[in-house]
Design a protein around this motif. Structure first.
Motif, PDB file in Angstrom:
ATOM      1  N   GLN A 183      17.162   5.141  -1.591  1.00 29.08           N
ATOM      2  CA  GLN A 183      17.883   5.023  -0.323  1.00 29.08           C
ATOM      3  C   GLN A 183      19.253   4.380  -0.569  1.00 29.08           C
ATOM      4  OE1 GLN A 183      16.404   2.254   2.623  1.00 29.08           O
ATOM      5  NE2 GLN A 183      16.768   3.728   4.260  1.00 29.08           N
ATOM      6  N   VAL A 184      20.279   4.917   0.057  1.00 25.94           N
ATOM      7  CA  VAL A 184      21.640   4.397  -0.054  1.00 25.94           C
ATOM      8  C   VAL A 184      22.078   3.952   1.332  1.00 25.94           C
ATOM      9  CG1 VAL A 184      24.024   4.892  -0.713  1.00 25.94           C
ATOM     10  CG2 VAL A 184      22.135   5.944  -1.980  1.00 25.94           C
ATOM     11  N   VAL A 185      22.426   2.669   1.444  1.00 22.13           N
ATOM     12  CA  VAL A 185      22.896   2.074   2.703  1.00 22.13           C
ATOM     13  C   VAL A 185      24.128   1.254   2.387  1.00 22.13           C
ATOM     14  CG1 VAL A 185      22.336   0.571   4.641  1.00 22.13           C
ATOM     15  CG2 VAL A 185      20.548   1.985   3.618  1.00 22.13           C
ATOM     16  N   LEU A 186      25.206   1.434   3.149  1.00 23.25           N
ATOM     17  CA  LEU A 186      26.430   0.666   2.924  1.00 23.25           C
ATOM     18  C   LEU A 186      26.524  -0.536   3.834  1.00 23.25           C
ATOM     19  CD1 LEU A 186      27.118   3.273   1.329  1.00 23.25           C
ATOM     20  CD2 LEU A 186      29.463   3.036   2.154  1.00 23.25           C
ATOM     21  N   ILE A 235      26.239   5.130   7.511  1.00 26.49           N
ATOM     22  CA  ILE A 235      25.592   6.131   6.666  1.00 26.49           C
ATOM     23  C   ILE A 235      24.303   5.572   6.058  1.00 26.49           C
ATOM     24  CG2 ILE A 235      26.679   5.565   4.442  1.00 26.49           C
ATOM     25  CD1 ILE A 235      27.096   8.627   4.137  1.00 26.49           C
ATOM     26  N   GLN A 236      23.327   6.415   5.987  1.00 20.54           N
ATOM     27  CA  GLN A 236      22.044   6.060   5.380  1.00 20.54           C
ATOM     28  C   GLN A 236      21.396   7.364   4.922  1.00 20.54           C
ATOM     29  OE1 GLN A 236      19.552   3.448   7.679  1.00 20.54           O
ATOM     30  NE2 GLN A 236      17.684   4.119   6.674  1.00 20.54           N
ATOM     31  N   PHE A 237      21.180   7.494   3.628  1.00 16.12           N
ATOM     32  CA  PHE A 237      20.631   8.744   3.091  1.00 16.12           C
ATOM     33  C   PHE A 237      19.886   8.434   1.801  1.00 16.12           C
ATOM     34  CE2 PHE A 237      24.672   8.158   1.041  1.00 16.12           C
ATOM     35  CZ  PHE A 237      24.496   8.604  -0.260  1.00 16.12           C
ATOM     36  N   ALA A 239      28.231   5.994  -4.789  1.00 17.45           N
ATOM     37  CA  ALA A 239      29.482   5.882  -4.037  1.00 17.45           C
ATOM     38  C   ALA A 239      30.072   7.256  -3.750  1.00 17.45           C
ATOM     39  CB  ALA A 239      30.470   5.014  -4.806  1.00 17.45           C
ATOM     40  N   VAL A 240      30.107   8.107  -4.748  1.00 20.65           N
ATOM     41  CA  VAL A 240      30.662   9.449  -4.556  1.00 20.65           C
ATOM     42  C   VAL A 240      29.800  10.236  -3.570  1.00 20.65           C
ATOM     43  CG1 VAL A 240      31.293  11.611  -5.694  1.00 20.65           C
ATOM     44  CG2 VAL A 240      31.732   9.424  -6.829  1.00 20.65           C
ATOM     45  N   TYR A 241      28.478  10.084  -3.688  1.00 21.18           N
ATOM     46  CA  TYR A 241      27.602  10.758  -2.736  1.00 21.18           C
ATOM     47  C   TYR A 241      27.801  10.210  -1.320  1.00 21.18           C
ATOM     48  CZ  TYR A 241      24.596  14.117  -5.084  1.00 21.18           C
ATOM     49  OH  TYR A 241      24.115  15.248  -5.703  1.00 21.18           O
ATOM     50  N   ALA A 242      28.057   8.890  -1.211  1.00 23.07           N
ATOM     51  CA  ALA A 242      28.286   8.309   0.113  1.00 23.07           C
ATOM     52  C   ALA A 242      29.540   8.878   0.746  1.00 23.07           C
ATOM     53  CB  ALA A 242      28.380   6.784  -0.001  1.00 23.07           C
ATOM     54  N   VAL A 243      30.616   9.005  -0.029  1.00 28.17           N
ATOM     55  CA  VAL A 243      31.855   9.571   0.499  1.00 28.17           C
ATOM     56  C   VAL A 243      31.638  11.040   0.868  1.00 28.17           C
ATOM     57  CG1 VAL A 243      34.235  10.155  -0.049  1.00 28.17           C
ATOM     58  CG2 VAL A 243      33.301   7.946  -0.749  1.00 28.17           C
ATOM     59  N   ALA A 244      30.926  11.757  -0.001  1.00 21.97           N
ATOM     60  CA  ALA A 244      30.670  13.174   0.273  1.00 21.97           C
ATOM     61  C   ALA A 244      29.828  13.344   1.533  1.00 21.97           C
ATOM     62  CB  ALA A 244      29.981  13.808  -0.933  1.00 21.97           C
ATOM     63  N   GLN A 245      28.815  12.506   1.691  1.00 25.94           N
ATOM     64  CA  GLN A 245      27.975  12.583   2.887  1.00 25.94           C
ATOM     65  C   GLN A 245      28.770  12.245   4.140  1.00 25.94           C
ATOM     66  OE1 GLN A 245      24.889  13.480   3.481  1.00 25.94           O
ATOM     67  NE2 GLN A 245      23.936  13.624   1.458  1.00 25.94           N
ATOM     68  N   ALA A 246      29.621  11.223   4.045  1.00 25.34           N
ATOM     69  CA  ALA A 246      30.439  10.855   5.204  1.00 25.34           C
ATOM     70  C   ALA A 246      31.387  11.980   5.582  1.00 25.34           C
ATOM     71  CB  ALA A 246      31.206   9.573   4.900  1.00 25.34           C
TER      72      ALA A 246
END
Length: 851
Positions: free
Chosen positions: A444-447, A435-437, A394-401
């Protein structure tokens, strides 16, 4: 809201943007406001709010240190991102932590405070620019629902790190909410695969009465029905019902009495812990519990020491190990982070670092090498949990966004009074949605829920130590993307079953039907409840729990255990077996005897007794009888197409010759008596040899019948696999039964005519009683073949052939013995009667008797 420094992270460059992560915890039994992480001179703050739900158990009833790992996971990922020079350039992440309880008012109060400030005007922040851009909303969907309405007013991105909740997938109600956990669409299938692996088909269900529980219940029923797994009992329990002790006692009583030793329990974390807290008051032994990943049994580990729930199998989300996380936890201590008073409290309670009379923490009393890894697993677990891993993503998703958004706005920087301005939370949504990273662990992280992959599961078993300590062991894995038949992998030898046993528990309504039996359903019960019925004759079942027995092929038969088909042995009347050898000997002996009698007649052909019986007809009859005896050998031995054709044709022809010869002899006797009166036409018939034409005419008719038989439907080699158990009878099929009975009927009519003619002439005066001998011989012949018909049709296999051979030998022997043995007796034993004078005396005596 009280703030406390947790750690300080310096800015990387002159242009320093600090993003603060806001964490709301429920770490103690009573709500305490705990943490606010600050950074030196922060210009901008990004706050991420979390809530942790739990139910306290055990000796540390006021403090649940196990959830402290979530704080450490958050600190770890923030520190890792801040050290990454390729992500969020010139920006530093931080976090705040709040405490909350299960009360809706408390859960709603904390977001309200950090949005407007304590004792401030609602919906108005006079402090200035807001520095919060996202919220992590805890492990339970209830938390997200409670605070989602308020956060949606400001369009704050809300990220949940608990188990996937279908309720939160309604984007009409929660347009700003994102779930980090993978979808649980394969959990029911994974549980059913595990049941099939251990051959458990009798299962109890305890499901929470909410939308998630009803959804998994429907999926479980469908998957269990497809795989013929039955539900022994089913309870859908609401949260309020859990607190009703009487209902729980009734359920517990049913669990103990049921033959189902496997239970599937599904529900939220607080539901499961509350449920098992009540079950822990009772002794429930020898049961296996399949639990979903939301339940952390170690919190309620106290009752496990009683030996009640001693075989838990937990389906946990599979995730890759994060490099450096375990070492990070080992190095955490109060001296390294002196601002964290909760860590100090944990150290004090765990390692007794200060004197009771002192209110100050005396670090000199602590062991200098003390570490969180010293704590037992049920107090603090070093392995990264599912929630911690979801926080990490989650933190990485926010940081990537944020990183992508800031890169997009590089050409048009947002300034306020000459300073960089933190973007509003609503601006993150387009980036979070798409986002997808891949995180540093390679996952793989997909929201976006439509693009989310199905979850993979690790299957965990908790080993029970005598001291009540906990040790989680991964004993298997379920991967829905693996090839068919390889989705589930289990290490059976690593599972700790019932105390004092290593055998896998059974959970079936009826014991399996072994080979040789089939399942017979019990009326009115589930398909898993059945009786075992033995297979009928010539049917087998070579597996367990067979629905139907399989019929053996015609060339095989079922063994006595009804579990295997064995090749049938070929059965025919062989020359080597005792019955065949006996019939061979009888046939050869009688044929030899016939040859001897023929030789005697040839040797004594000039004697009156031989001349008086029509020498030519006697020779024909003896030769035909010899062939009658020898033709029986065609019926003995393995049949083939040649012997099958010769059996019936040779038999019918030679017997036709023999019977027609007897008829000719009878006619000769009658004509000889009638011809004694001068002028009679009978004398002409006798002198002309008319009786001799009977043989070729009768034989020609039989040859015609045999020709029609062979031309239309000749005999052939056939098998009979059913008449004799374990044997295939090789026999000659008659072909056309009509032709066979025509041939046999014609032969019978000849025999009946001969018997009638001989019977009418039995009292005629005859020197050697020829008419009486012919009558008696034909009587025996007819009796043999009349007896043959019912016996032949009631016999089976080689006995049938033996009956036919015996009838051939008996009828032939009757003709031979009744007609020729008395004459041989006179020729060889009483030669005085074989003279012309004796012949004349006999005639003279015979003629006086009528007067």
């Amino acid at each position: 809201m009280q703030h406390s420094n947790w750690m300080s992270l310096g800015a990387r460059d002159e242009l320093n943007v600090t993003l603060e992560v806001f964490l709301c915890l429920y770490l103690e039994k009573f709500p305490l406001q705990l943490y606010l992480q600050q950074f030196s001179n922060p210009r901008f703050l990004l706050k991420i709010v979390m809530r942790f739900d739990f139910y306290p158990f055990g000796d540390y009833e006021r403090f649940v240190f196990k959830y402290y790992q979530l704080v450490l996971a958050l600190a770890f990922v923030v520190e890792e991102i801040n050290k990454n020079s390729n992500l969020l350039y010139n920006m530093t992440l931080g976090f705040d932590i709040y405490n909350a309880d299960f009360r809706a008012s408390s859960a709603f109060e904390n977001p309200f405070i950090w949005l407007s400030g304590p004792r401030k005007i609602p919906n108005y922040n006079c402090i200035g620019e807001s520095k919060f851009v996202a919220v992590l909303a805890g492990t339970s969907g209830k938390t997200s629902v409670q605070i989602g309405t308020l956060l949606e007013l400001y369009r704050f991105p809300q990220l949940t790190f608990g188990a996937f909740d279908p309720v939160l997938s309604d984007h009409g109600k929660f347009p700003s909410l994102y779930q980090m956990a993978p979808k649980d669409t394969s959990l029911a299938i994974a549980m059913v695969f595990l049941l099939l692996h251990f051959s458990w088909n009798w299962v109890g269900l305890l499901i929470s009465q909410d939308e998630n529980g009803l959804s998994i219940l429907s999926e479980l029923r469908e998957a269990m029905d497809k795989n013929r797994i039955c539900v022994a009992f089913e309870h859908v329990i609401s949260g309020s019902t859990v607190t009703q002790v009487l209902n729980i006692m009734a359920i517990q009583n049913q669990i103990n009495k049921s033959s189902a030793n496997v239970l599937i329990i599904y529900g939220s974390k607080e539901y499961l812990l509350d449920l098992m807290a009540y079950f822990g008051q009772f002794l429930i032994t020898s049961k296996v519990w399949l639990l979903n990943s939301q339940c952390d049994l170690s919190i309620g580990r106290k009752y496990f020491m009683l030996g009640s729930f001693h075989v838990p199998l937990i389906f946990s989300y599979h995730h890759t190990d994060i490099s450096g996380f375990t070492n990070f936890i080992r190095e955490v201590n109060p001296s390294k982070y002196p601002e964290d008073f909760y860590l100090a409290k944990l150290w004090f309670l765990s390692f007794n670092c200060s004197h009771f009379e002192s209110d100050c923490v005396m670090w000199e009393n602590c062991s200098h090498d003390a570490s969180l890894e010293w704590l037992p697993g049920q107090i603090f677990d070093l392995a990264m949990s599912e929630e911690s891993y979801n926080i990490y993503n989650a933190v990485y998703a926010v940081a990537q966004a944020l990183h992508e958004m800031l890169l997009l706005e590089t050409e048009e920087p947002r300034m306020s009074n000459g300073r960089w301005r933190v973007p509003s939370p609503a601006q993150l949504h387009p980036f979070l949605r798409n986002i997808q990273f891949y995180n540093p662990a390679g996952d793989q992280v997909v929201l976006d829920e439509e693009r989310k992959l199905e979850a993979e599961y690790d299957i965990l078993n908790i080993w029970n130590f005598p001291e009540g300590l906990e040790f989680k062991v991964k004993i298997g894995k379920f991967c829905p993307y693996a090839p068919h038949g390889h989705q589930l992998s289990i290490s059976n030898d690593m599972i700790e079953w019932d105390i004092g046993t290593t055998e896998t528990p059974h959970s079936v309504c009826s014991e399996s039907c072994g080979p040789g039996f089939r399942k017979s359903p019990q009326v009115g019960k589930a398909v898993c409840c059945f009786d075992c019925t033995s297979c009928v004759e010539n049917e087998i079942s070579n597996g367990t729990d067979m629905e139907q027995c399989m019929k053996c092929p015609d060339d095989e038969y079922a063994n006595t255990e009804r579990n295997q088909c064995l090749p049938k042995a070929a059965s025919f009347l062989a020359h080597k077996e005792s019955m065949g050898m006996a019939l061979d000997c009888v046939a050869l002996c009688f044929s030899t005897l016939t040859a001897v009698i023929l030789g005697v007649f040839v040797m004594y052909q000039d004697t009156p007794i031989v001349k008086a019986n029509n020498l030519c007809l006697s020779y024909i009859l003896l030769i035909s009888l010899m062939f009658c005896f020898l033709c029986s050998l065609l019926f003995i031995g393995r049949p083939n197409i040649v012997t099958c054709i010769l059996q019936q044709t040779i038999f019918s022809l030679v017997f036709t010759v023999a019977v027609s010869t007897v008829l000719a002899k009878t006619v000769t006797v009658v004509l000889a008596f009638r011809a004694t009166s001068p002028g009679r036409r009978m004398r002409w018939l006798l002198v002309s040899g008319a009786p001799n034409f009977i043989i070729p005419i009768c034989t020609l008719i039989q040859v015609t019948l045999c020709g029609v038989w062979l031309g239309t439907s000749p005999p052939f080699v056939d098998t009979d696999a059913h008449s004799e158990h374990g044997h295939i009878i090789i026999l000659c099929n008659k072909g056309s039964l009509t032709a066979f009975y025509c041939v046999l009927g014609y032969l019978g009519s000849l025999a009946l005519a001969s018997f009638t003619m001989a019977f009418l002439a039995r009292n005629l005066p005859d020197t050697f009683n020829e008419a009486k001998f012919l009558t008696f011989s034909m009587l025996m012949f007819c009796c043999v073949w009349l007896t043959f018909l019912p016996v032949y049709h009631s016999a089976k296999g080689k006995v049938m052939v033996a009956v036919e051979v015996f009838s051939i030998l008996a009828s032939s022997a009757g003709l031979l013995c009744c007609i020729f043995v008395p004459k041989c007796y006179i020729i060889l034993i009483r030669p005085d009667r074989n003279s012309l004078q004796s012949f004349k005396d006999k005639i003279h005596t015979g003629r006086k008797k009528p007067s």
